[in-house]
Scaffold this motif. Structure first.
Motif, short mmCIF file in Angstrom:
data_model
loop_
_atom_site.label_atom_id
_atom_site.label_comp_id
_atom_site.label_asym_id
_atom_site.label_seq_id
_atom_site.Cartn_x
_atom_site.Cartn_y
_atom_site.Cartn_z
N ASN A 360 0.92 -1.36 -0.16
CA ASN A 360 -0.01 0.03 0.19
C ASN A 360 0.75 1.33 -0.03
OD1 ASN A 360 -2.21 -1.56 -0.03
ND2 ASN A 360 -2.67 -1.42 2.38
N TYR A 361 2.06 1.19 0.70
CA TYR A 361 2.77 2.46 0.85
C TYR A 361 3.55 2.84 -0.46
CZ TYR A 361 6.19 6.03 2.47
OH TYR A 361 6.98 7.04 2.36
N PHE A 362 4.04 1.82 -1.04
CA PHE A 362 5.00 1.91 -2.31
C PHE A 362 3.93 2.05 -3.53
CE2 PHE A 362 8.58 0.54 0.42
CZ PHE A 362 9.01 1.68 0.46
N THR A 363 2.98 1.59 -3.31
CA THR A 363 1.83 1.95 -4.47
C THR A 363 1.46 3.47 -4.43
OG1 THR A 363 1.03 -0.43 -4.38
CG2 THR A 363 -0.57 1.29 -5.51
N LYS A 364 1.14 3.89 -3.18
CA LYS A 364 0.82 5.43 -3.10
C LYS A 364 1.85 6.20 -2.94
CE LYS A 364 -3.08 4.46 0.03
NZ LYS A 364 -3.64 4.39 1.32
N ASN A 365 3.16 5.54 -2.76
CA ASN A 365 4.56 6.48 -2.73
C ASN A 365 5.36 5.98 -3.36
OD1 ASN A 365 3.13 8.67 -0.67
ND2 ASN A 365 3.07 6.51 0.44
N PRO A 366 5.30 5.73 -4.72
CA PRO A 366 6.52 4.94 -5.51
C PRO A 366 8.03 5.67 -5.51
CG PRO A 366 4.97 5.98 -7.03
CD PRO A 366 4.54 6.20 -5.76
N GLY A 372 14.74 8.67 -13.09
CA GLY A 372 13.65 9.70 -12.95
C GLY A 372 12.27 8.74 -13.25
N LYS A 373 12.55 7.45 -13.35
CA LYS A 373 11.39 6.64 -13.78
C LYS A 373 10.74 6.15 -12.53
CE LYS A 373 13.19 4.91 -18.15
NZ LYS A 373 13.55 3.76 -18.90
N ILE A 374 9.23 6.00 -12.42
CA ILE A 374 8.43 5.48 -11.29
C ILE A 374 8.81 4.14 -11.08
CG2 ILE A 374 6.19 5.10 -10.36
CD1 ILE A 374 5.39 7.69 -11.37
N ILE A 375 9.09 3.57 -10.14
CA ILE A 375 9.20 1.83 -9.71
C ILE A 375 7.86 1.49 -9.45
CG2 ILE A 375 10.20 0.18 -8.45
CD1 ILE A 375 12.73 1.88 -8.29
#
Length: 493
Positions: A360-366, A372-375
């Motif tokens: 939940n955390y890293f989905t909301k705060n990747p 510069g790419k979102i993981i």
């Protein structure tokens, strides 16, 4: 909470703290200055060549951390500097040596005269540390602290920071029970610490004759530690050597008061001096780091098992509570001197909960990588046993490794680096899984009856607010989502 409530116990006291640049010790120093600026002196053992170097290291590694920002803002930078100058005395030394190798005889004599309280927080916490290093710090270091204490004229108590996992891979409710000298978790073996020291000496001589590289020596001594720990029933070198350190303290303490603090998995601060402060990659945080950066796509843990976590500031509060209760006769020490600082009995945290919090955390705060790419993260695959993990590795990674190995044999040099990197990651994943298995697949819970006695003693003294170490007040989802993971990203990533 007014500092005056603390005054009868810590006012005018001289405290000696080992491992002064470590995570817990920093929180401890800040807390003492926060609640009792009338402490007489804090002698802090710092590994350094001389007093000047010790002071420099203390300034750089302790005082300049963000941890002291609240106190600096509260009393002002100049006042804090004056307080440090007046109260804090970094001592150059090493716990591995008798009298810590302190060369300044005047300072040493002053310490012998003035020290009232000793807190031993020095340790190497690496699970697979070199056996010689772990033996010197966690075992002989504890004995050196005791020998030093016996030369001090006014020591009231030694408080030793250990780990709850000296219990090994236990099940059921694990009591706050001390070890007898030579006791093992494998009933078929007998432990002799002198023999263990001889094993270390012999292995080092054997290695020296083989003319190995530094890396090969390190791996050989790490493997030796794991072998000796496993033989006697402990899962790793860390828990094994910490258990031996406890044995020596308990057996040779004589009439000295001793309190052994056994925290579980230490996490970022809950509230003090501010929520979420952490430093260095701790047990749980290595997985958080790898998962958030997209490297780790699986997690360990029986969904029905508990991860026993406790915030660092609660551990520090428990250390101070034990000292205050014992020296102020606020607690009947005949009830025991072992304290589990844990959460599994009063506020259990499920392995599956942490998995959900991470997702939940890293989905909301990747995490954003260097390009510069979102993981993007997926819900990590859960393995509840080493067998299931090895099956996963053999199914998905070994075929790739074999293809890369074949490419190397066919002289496709461009594949060489990919092969080595892939093999290194697989070897590391398996080794880490083996090391962390005892903590992530743990099926026990830690009794904290003695610790509850400390909590009641603090309540009677009206100090339960300022020295809060009650895990039942933690709302785990809020703590992880708003405090610990936020702090890990800020202070570690």
């Amino acid at each position: 909470m007014e500092a005056s409530n603390i005054e009868p116990f810590l006012d005018g006291k001289t405290i000696f703290i080992t491992g002064a640049t470590g995570f817990l010790a920093k929180i401890l120093v800040e807390k003492i200055l926060q609640i009792q600026p009338n402490v007489k002196k804090l002698f802090l053992l710092v590994r350094a060549a001389d007093t000047k170097s010790a002071k420099k290291r203390f300034t750089n590694e302790v005082m300049q951390t963000q941890l002291f920002s609240v106190l600096r803002e509260k009393i002002g930078a100049n006042n804090l500097n004056s307080l440090i100058e007046e109260k804090i005395f970094p001592v150059a030394g090493d716990i591995s040596f008798e009298d810590f190798g302190i060369e300044n005889s005047e300072m040493k004599d002053e310490m012998f005269r003035e020290i009232d309280i000793i807190i031993n927080s020095a340790a190497t916490t690496r699970f697979d540390e070199r056996y010689d290093i772990a033996m010197n710090i966690n075992v002989l270091g504890a004995l050196n602290v005791l020998k030093f204490a016996k030369r001090c004229e006014n020591v009231n108590i030694i408080t030793h920071v250990s780990t709850a996992y000296v219990s090994g891979e236990g099940e059921g409710v694990i009591p706050e029970k001390s070890f007898s000298l030579g006791e093992t978790l494998n009933k078929d073996t007998k432990l002799d610490i002198d023999v263990e020291r001889k094993v270390v000496e012999d292995k080092l001589k054997e290695i020296e004759a083989q003319n190995l590289t530094t890396k090969e020596v390190t791996m050989a001594m790490r493997d030796l530690g794991i072998q000796r720990a496993t033989m006697h029933g402990w899962p790793n070198t860390y828990s094994f050597t910490k258990a031996m350190g406890e044995m020596l303290l308990g057996h040779y303490k004589e009439d000295l008061q001793l309190a052994i603090i056994r925290p579980t998995i230490i996490t970022s601060t809950y509230k003090e001096p501010f929520p979420g402060w952490i430093e260095g990659v701790k047990t749980m945080d290595s997985f958080i780091l790898a998962y958030g950066k997209g490297v780790l796509k699986f997690s360990f843990g029986d969904p029905n098992s508990y991860i026993d976590a406790i915030p660092g500031d609660m551990v520090v509060n428990a250390i101070l509570a034990a000292i205050i209760a014992h020296i102020g006769n606020q607690y009947n020490s005949s009830q025991g001197f072992i304290y589990h600082i844990s959460s599994s009995r009063r506020n259990p945290l499920k392995s599956s909960d942490i998995r959900l919090f991470l997702f939940n955390y890293f989905t909301k705060n990747p995490w954003i990588n260097r390009d510069g790419k979102i993981i993007k993260v997926d819900m990590p695959t859960l393995f509840s046993s080493m067998d299931s993990f090895r099956k996963y590795i053999s199914t998905y990674y070994w075929p790739l490794l074999k293809i890369l190995e074949l490419a190397n044999l066919l002289s496709c040099r461009s594949f060489d680096k990919t092969y080595k990197d892939t093999k290194r990651k697989i070897d590391m994943a398996i080794r880490l899984a083996e090391l962390y298995k005892p903590y992530l697949l743990f099926h026990g819970s830690f009794d904290d009856a003695n610790t509850e006695g400390l909590r009641m003693a603090m309540k009677e003294c009206n100090m339960d607010d300022v020295l809060n170490f009650d895990p039942s007040c933690i709302k785990w989802e809020d703590y992880f989502m708003e405090t610990h993971l936020l702090g890990a990203v800020k202070h570690i990533f």
